[in-house]
Write a protein that holds these residues in place. Structure first.
Motif, PDB file in Angstrom:
ATOM      1  N   ASP A   4     -11.418  17.390  -5.794  1.00 43.06           N
ATOM      2  CA  ASP A   4     -12.055  16.398  -6.124  1.00 43.06           C
ATOM      3  C   ASP A   4     -11.264  15.380  -4.989  1.00 43.06           C
ATOM      4  O   ASP A   4     -10.731  14.227  -5.765  1.00 43.06           O
ATOM      5  N   TYR A  61       0.742  -1.183   0.185  1.00 40.97           N
ATOM      6  CA  TYR A  61       0.151  -0.195   0.058  1.00 40.97           C
ATOM      7  C   TYR A  61       0.631   1.222  -0.156  1.00 40.97           C
ATOM      8  O   TYR A  61       0.300   2.256   0.185  1.00 40.97           O
ATOM      9  N   GLY A 104      -5.237  19.063  -6.094  1.00 39.21           N
ATOM     10  CA  GLY A 104      -6.049  18.047  -6.558  1.00 39.21           C
ATOM     11  C   GLY A 104      -7.121  17.982  -5.355  1.00 39.21           C
ATOM     12  O   GLY A 104      -8.185  16.811  -5.158  1.00 39.21           O
ATOM     13  N   GLY A 160       0.875  12.921 -11.223  1.00 42.43           N
ATOM     14  CA  GLY A 160      -0.299  13.624 -11.787  1.00 42.43           C
ATOM     15  C   GLY A 160      -1.451  12.726 -11.516  1.00 42.43           C
ATOM     16  O   GLY A 160      -1.477  11.809 -12.140  1.00 42.43           O
ATOM     17  N   GLY A 161      -2.573  13.249 -11.106  1.00 41.94           N
ATOM     18  CA  GLY A 161      -3.976  12.570 -11.218  1.00 41.94           C
ATOM     19  C   GLY A 161      -3.947  11.790  -9.943  1.00 41.94           C
ATOM     20  O   GLY A 161      -5.040  11.134  -9.607  1.00 41.94           O
ATOM     21  N   LEU A 216      -7.183   3.374   2.773  1.00 44.16           N
ATOM     22  CA  LEU A 216      -8.103   2.396   3.778  1.00 44.16           C
ATOM     23  C   LEU A 216      -6.897   1.399   4.240  1.00 44.16           C
ATOM     24  O   LEU A 216      -6.951   1.343   5.542  1.00 44.16           O
ATOM     25  N   MET A 276     -12.046  12.877  -3.090  1.00 49.18           N
ATOM     26  CA  MET A 276     -12.607  11.509  -2.851  1.00 49.18           C
ATOM     27  C   MET A 276     -12.015  10.564  -4.195  1.00 49.18           C
ATOM     28  O   MET A 276     -12.581   9.594  -4.202  1.00 49.18           O
ATOM     29  N   ALA A 277     -11.537  11.258  -5.542  1.00 54.07           N
ATOM     30  CA  ALA A 277     -11.286  10.585  -6.519  1.00 54.07           C
ATOM     31  C   ALA A 277      -9.941   9.554  -6.219  1.00 54.07           C
ATOM     32  O   ALA A 277      -9.102  10.206  -6.757  1.00 54.07           O
ATOM     33  N   MET A 278     -10.079   8.749  -5.724  1.00 48.75           N
ATOM     34  CA  MET A 278      -8.810   8.187  -5.318  1.00 48.75           C
ATOM     35  C   MET A 278      -8.972   6.671  -5.212  1.00 48.75           C
ATOM     36  O   MET A 278     -10.088   5.940  -5.203  1.00 48.75           O
ATOM     37  N   ASP A 279      -8.011   5.812  -4.841  1.00 48.58           N
ATOM     38  CA  ASP A 279      -7.984   4.338  -4.806  1.00 48.58           C
ATOM     39  C   ASP A 279      -8.267   4.255  -3.228  1.00 48.58           C
ATOM     40  O   ASP A 279      -7.338   4.317  -2.548  1.00 48.58           O
ATOM     41  N   THR A 280      -9.608   4.232  -2.930  1.00 48.89           N
ATOM     42  CA  THR A 280      -9.849   4.331  -1.557  1.00 48.89           C
ATOM     43  C   THR A 280      -9.418   2.933  -0.641  1.00 48.89           C
ATOM     44  O   THR A 280      -9.151   3.108   0.423  1.00 48.89           O
ATOM     45  N   THR A 281      -9.409   1.898  -1.526  1.00 55.07           N
ATOM     46  CA  THR A 281      -8.785   0.511  -0.937  1.00 55.07           C
ATOM     47  C   THR A 281      -7.201   0.682  -0.396  1.00 55.07           C
ATOM     48  O   THR A 281      -7.012   0.217   0.730  1.00 55.07           O
TER      49      THR A 281
END
Lengths: 293, 480
Positions: B413, B221, B410, B231-232, B423, B415-420
Motif C-alpha cells: 500500500d 521534510y 509496506g 511502523g506505518g 513531494l 501510496m498510503a503516505m504523506d504525499t506532501t
C-alpha cells in the motif's frame, strides 16, 4: 564550483569589472517577469506545503480578505478539519494546526479594529492546545511588511510547485493510520498524555485570555459560541480533558456564555483526537444547522 | 554569530568598511590583521563571551609554544623544537578530547555518576574542533619549516600572524580547515581594488541560496528521520527523506563553506575549496576526494602520512585508512554513532582498495568506461553515502535499522503516505541534483556551455532568496 564561478582569465579580461552586475540585473528582471506571470496564472491550493505554511496562508488570506466575514471558527488542528467555509462565502475556518484559538481570536480582533466590521458569529474551540498561546510569527506575517508581495505564501516557488502538483495529481489518502493498526498506538499515546493535567497556572492564564477575547467580541455585538471538539469517547473523562473543561467553565460558565454541547460518541476520530472527514462534515453541518438556519 | 543572521550581514559590512578604510587613516603595519583578530573575537563573543575566551586561551597557549620553539631554535636545538611542537600538539589533542569526549569515555569507564554528569555538563566551545585542528596544523607546519618561519618574520609579526590565523572568523567555526602554510603567506596588506567582487558575489549567492533556500526548507521534510520507530510509514517516504537528508546536509555544509570562502575573498584571503560535486562520485574513495576536502586533506597530511600512508605494505595501508576514517568519524562528536559512521566509511574504503589491488593488473587502463556504467556507479555510491548519512542524522543504530527495514516493507500500500512531505522533499532535492547535473552537462559540453547561462542561474537564486527563504536555523556543522 568552478562551473558556477568565473575563474578563467580570458573571461575576466573580456568583461569589465562590474558587467556581471548588469547581466545579473537584466537576467533577474526577465526571470522575475516570467515568475510574476506564473504566479498570476498558476492554480492556488487551499493549503500549503506543510502545517506552518498552511497556517500562515490561512492567516494571510483572512487578513487580505475584502468580503465581509460573518462566521468564523477558531481553534487548533482539531477544528481545522471542520470546513464551515464550504457552507457559505461569509464563513471562514481560522483554526491552526499546531496552534490554538487564541491566535485566531487576535487576528479577528486586529482585522475588525482595522476595518471597523465585526463578524456576527465566532465559534471558539476550547482545548488544552490553548496553552500554546498566541503565535506571534503568524501575526507578524499578517501585518505590514509581513503581508507584502514578497512575503506572501502564495508567491513562494514551493507553494506554486505544490499547487501545480496538487492540481495535476494528488493522492493524499486521508488518515490511513488505522489501516496499519496505528490508531491503537495513537489512542494509547493520547490516553497517556491526557491522563496528566497540565500546569494549572498556565491553563488559568490562557483561559483568562480567552475569556477576555470572548467578552471583547460579545461587547462588540458578536455571538460567541464555545465548543469542545470531539475526541475519542474514551478520552472524555481523563484528568487533562476534565481540567480543561472545568477551568474553562470556571472562567466562562455555561449560564453566561454559550456552549455547544454534543455527544462525542456520534463522531469517529481517525487518530484519537482528530475527526475523520465524514464526522467533521457532520459536525460542521450540525453547527451550521444549529446557529445559522 | 550565524552566517545566515541579519547581525552577521551588518557585522561583515562594518568589518569590510573598517578593514579597508582604517589603514588609510592609521598607517601602522598590520592594522588590518588586528581588525581581523578583534572582529574574530567579537564574532565569537557575540554568541557567548565564553566562546571568545576559549579561543583566546587556545591562541595564547599556541603563541607561548611558538615562543618556546623559537627559544630552542635560537639555541639551535632541533630536538628541543620538535619536543615543544610534539607536546603542544598532544596538549591540543587533549583539550579537544577533554571538551568533546571526556564525558563519553567517563560514562564508559566510570558509568553514570557525578564525574560523568559534570563532564557532560561542560559547555562545548564553539568551533573548537576546527580551531584546534588549525592549531595543530600551525605547529606541525612550523615544525616542518622552522628555519624559514623564524627567519622570515619578526617576533611581533609571528604573534599577529598566528592570532590572525587562529581567530579568522570566516573559517574558524566550521571550516574549510585551512593549513597554516597556505594561510600565512596571505597575511599582508590587502586593497579593496584587488578584491574580485564577482567571485565574492558568486560564492555568497551560492552559499546563501543553498543554506537559506534549500537546507533550511528541506529540514521540514526530513523530520521523519528524527523518529526511532517507523511502523506505518510508507517505504517511499523513508527512502525519499533519506535522499532528502543527503541533499540537506550537502546544501547546509557546502552553503556554509561557500559563504566562508566568499567572506574570506572579500577580505583578500583565499580559502581552499571544500566541496567538488561530491554526489557525482563513482566510489567512496572518490567521494572523500570531493566531500569536506579540507578535512580529508588535513587528515591525510597530518594523520595518514604520519602513520606511514601506503608505504608500509597493504595491511598497514588498510589499517591506516581505517584509523583515519575512525578519527574523522569521532571528530564529528562524542557519540558512538559518528564512530560507527566513520568506521563504515573506512571499511568501504578498505574494501574498495582491496578490490582495486586485486583487479589492477587485469584492468586495461586505456579503456574508457561506458557512460551508463558511470551513471550506475554514481547512483550506487549515492545510495550508499545516503544510507550512511542516516547514522549521522538518526539517534542510534537501532533507529537506522528500523528505517532500513521499513524501506523494504509496506510496498503493498505504497501510496498510503504523506504525499506532501515526499513531494516537497523531491522539490528541494532538485537544486542539489541540478547543481551536480549542470556541472556534468557543462563538462561534457552537452548543455549550458554558453558563458551567460550562469546569470540565469544567479537570477533564479536571487529570486529564491527573496521569495523562498526557509526557517532560519543553525548550520548542522556548528555542533561539531
Amino acid at each position: 564550483m568552478h562551473s558556477y564561478t568565473s575563474n578563467t582569465k580570458k573571461e575576466n579580461k573580456s568583461e569589465k569589472k562590474y558587467t556581471f552586475v548588469l547581466k545579473t540585473a537584466v537576467s533577474f528582471a526577465i526571470i522575475f517577469g516570467i515568475y510574476f506571470l506564473i504566479t498570476c496564472i498558476a492554480p492556488k491550493s487551499d493549503d500549503g506545503p506543510g502545517l506552518y505554511f498552511t497556517n500562515v496562508l490561512k492567516a494571510q488570506r483572512f487578513a487580505m480578505r475584502t468580503e465581509k466575514t460573518n462566521v468564523i471558527l477558531v481553534g487548533s488542528s482539531m477544528a481545522s478539519v471542520v470546513h464551515i467555509e464550504d457552507y457559505a462565502n461569509d464563513c471562514v475556518n481560522l483554526a491552526f494546526s499546531g496552534g490554538d484559538a487564541l491566535t485566531g481570536l487576535e487576528l479577528i480582533k486586529q482585522k475588525s479594529e482595522k476595518t471597523g466590521s465585526y463578524p456576527e458569529l465566532i465559534f471558539v474551540e476550547i482545548s488544552d492546545a490553548m496553552i500554546n498561546g498566541i503565535d506571534e510569527d503568524i501575526l507578524k506575517k499578517t501585518n505590514g511588511f509581513g503581508l507584502s508581495w514578497i512575503n506572501r505564501i502564495e508567491n513562494r516557488p514551493d507553494y506554486i510547485f505544490y499547487s501545480l502538483a496538487k492540481s495535476v495529481y494528488y493522492h493524499n489518502k486521508e488518515k490511513t493510520l488505522s489501516d496499519y493498526g496505528v490508531i491503537e498506538e495513537k489512542l494509547e499515546y493520547w490516553t497517556n498524555v491526557k491522563s496528566y493535567p497540565v500546569n494549572q497556572n498556565d491553563m488559568n492564564e490562557y483561559m483568562e485570555l480567552a475569556k477576555e477575547y470572548a467578552d471583547y467580541f460579545m461587547e462588540k455585538g458578536c455571538h460567541v459560541v464555545l465548543l469542545e471538539m470531539p475526541y475519542d469517547a474514551s478520552l472524555h473523562d481523563l484528568p487533562e480533558t476534565v481540567q480543561v473543561r472545568e477551568t474553562a467553565l470556571s472562567y466562562m460558565p455555561a449560564d453566561e456564555y454559550e456552549w455547544f454541547i454534543t455527544d462525542w460518541s456520534e463522531y469517529i476520530v481517525s487518530d484519537a483526537i482528530h475527526m475523520g472527514k465524514l464526522s467533521a462534515d457532520r459536525y460542521a453541518n450540525r453547527l451550521i444547522e444549529t446557529y445559522l438556519q | 554569530m550565524l552566517f545566515n543572521s541579519t547581525a552577521f550581514i551588518i557585522f561583515i559590512f562594518a568589518v569590510t568598511l573598517l578593514y579597508y578604510l582604517v589603514p588609510l587613516i592609521i598607517k601602522i603595519k598590520g592594522v588590518q590583521s588586528w581588525i581581523l583578530i578583534l572582529s574574530g573575537l567579537f564574532f565569537y563573543a557575540y554568541l557567548n563571551p565564553f566562546y571568545a575566551i576559549s579561543l583566546l586561551v587556545c591562541c595564547i597557549f599556541n603563541e607561548l609554544i611558538v615562543l618556546g620553539m623559537y627559544g630552542q631554535y635560537k639555541r639551535q636545538n632541533v630536538k628541543g623544537v620538535k619536543i615543544f611542537a610534539g607536546s603542544a600538539i598532544a596538549v591540543n589533542v587533549f583539550i579537544l578530547f577533554f571538551f568533546k569526549y571526556s564525558s563519553l569515555f567517563s560514562g564508559l569507564l566510570l558509568g553514570e555518576g557525578d564525574v560523568t554528569s559534570f563532564l557532560a555538563g561542560l559547555p562545548l566551545p564553539l568551533g573548537i574542533s576546527f580551531y584546534i585542528f588549525h592549531g595543530i596544523s600551525m605547529l606541525a607546519d612550523i615544525n616542518g619549516n622552522t628555519r624559514e618561519f623564524f627567519e622570515k618574520t619578526g617576533r611581533w609579526g609571528r604573534f599577529v600572524g598566528i592570532m590572525c590565523y587562529m581567530t579568522f572568523f570566516a573559517n574558524s567555526v566550521s571550516g574549510p580547515v585551512t593549513k597554516y602554510n597556505d594561510f600565512e603567506p596571505q597575511i599582508k596588506r590587502h586593497y579593496f581594488k584587488e578584491v574580485d567582487l564577482k567571485k565574492v558575489f558568486e560564492y555568497l549567492l551560492l552559499g546563501y541560496f543553498f543554506k537559506v533556500c534549500v537546507a533550511d526548507n528541506m529540514q521540514n521534510y526530513t523530520i521523519i528521520l528524527t523518529e526511532k520507530q517507523f511502523g506505518g510509514v510508507s517505504p517511499i517516504a523513508v527512502i525519499v527523506q533519506m535522499f532528502g537528508y543527503s541533499c540537506q546536509i550537502f546544501a547546509d555544509f557546502a552553503g556554509y563553506s561557500y559563504i566562508a570562502i566568499g567572506v574570506a575573498l572579500l577580505l583578500g584571503y583565499k580559502l581552499p575549496e571544500n566541496f567538488n560535486f561530491p554526489y557525482i562520485s563513482k566510489s567512496i574513495t572518490e567521494f572523500w576526494k570531493r566531500w569536506h576536502i579540507s578535512l580529508s586533506s588535513w587528515l591525510k597530511q597530518y594523520v595518514y602520512f604520519s602513520l606511514g600512508g601506503n608505504r608500509k605494505g597493504k595491511i598497514r595501508t588498510y589499517f591506516n585508512l581505517m584509523a583515519v576514517m575512525l578519527i574523522g568519524g569521532i571528530w564529528h562528536g562524542a557519540n558512538w554513532k559518528y564512530l560507527l559512521w566513520g568506521g563504515l566509511h573506512g571499511l568501504l574504503l578498505v574494501v574498495e582498495r582491496i578490490f582495486i589491488n586485486l583487479t589492477n593488473k587485469k584492468r586495461n587502463k586505456k579503456k574508457k568506461e561506458l557512460f551508463i556504467v558511470s551513471v550506475i556507479r554514481i547512483f550506487i555510491t549515492f545510495i550508499i553515502v545516503s544510507w550512511l548519512w542516516l547514522f549521522f542524522k538518526m539517534d542510534g543504530y537501532e533507529a537506522v535499522f528500523s528505517a532500513t527495514r521499513q524501506m523494504f516493507t509496506g510496498w503493498e500500500d505504497v501510496m498510503a503516505m504523506d504525499t506532501t512531505g515526499v513531494l516537497m522533499a523531491c522539490f528541494y532535492m532538485m537544486p542539489v541534483f541540478a547543481f551536480h547535473g549542470v556541472y556534468i552537462a557543462k563538462e561534457k559540453g552537452l548543455f549550458f556551455t554558453g558563458k551567460n547561462w550562469k546569470y540565469v542561474f544567479y537570477a533564479m537564486m536571487i529570486l529564491a532568496l527573496i521569495l523562498n527563504r526557509g526557517t532560519s536555523d543553525a548550520f548542522i556543522y556548528f555542533q561539531y
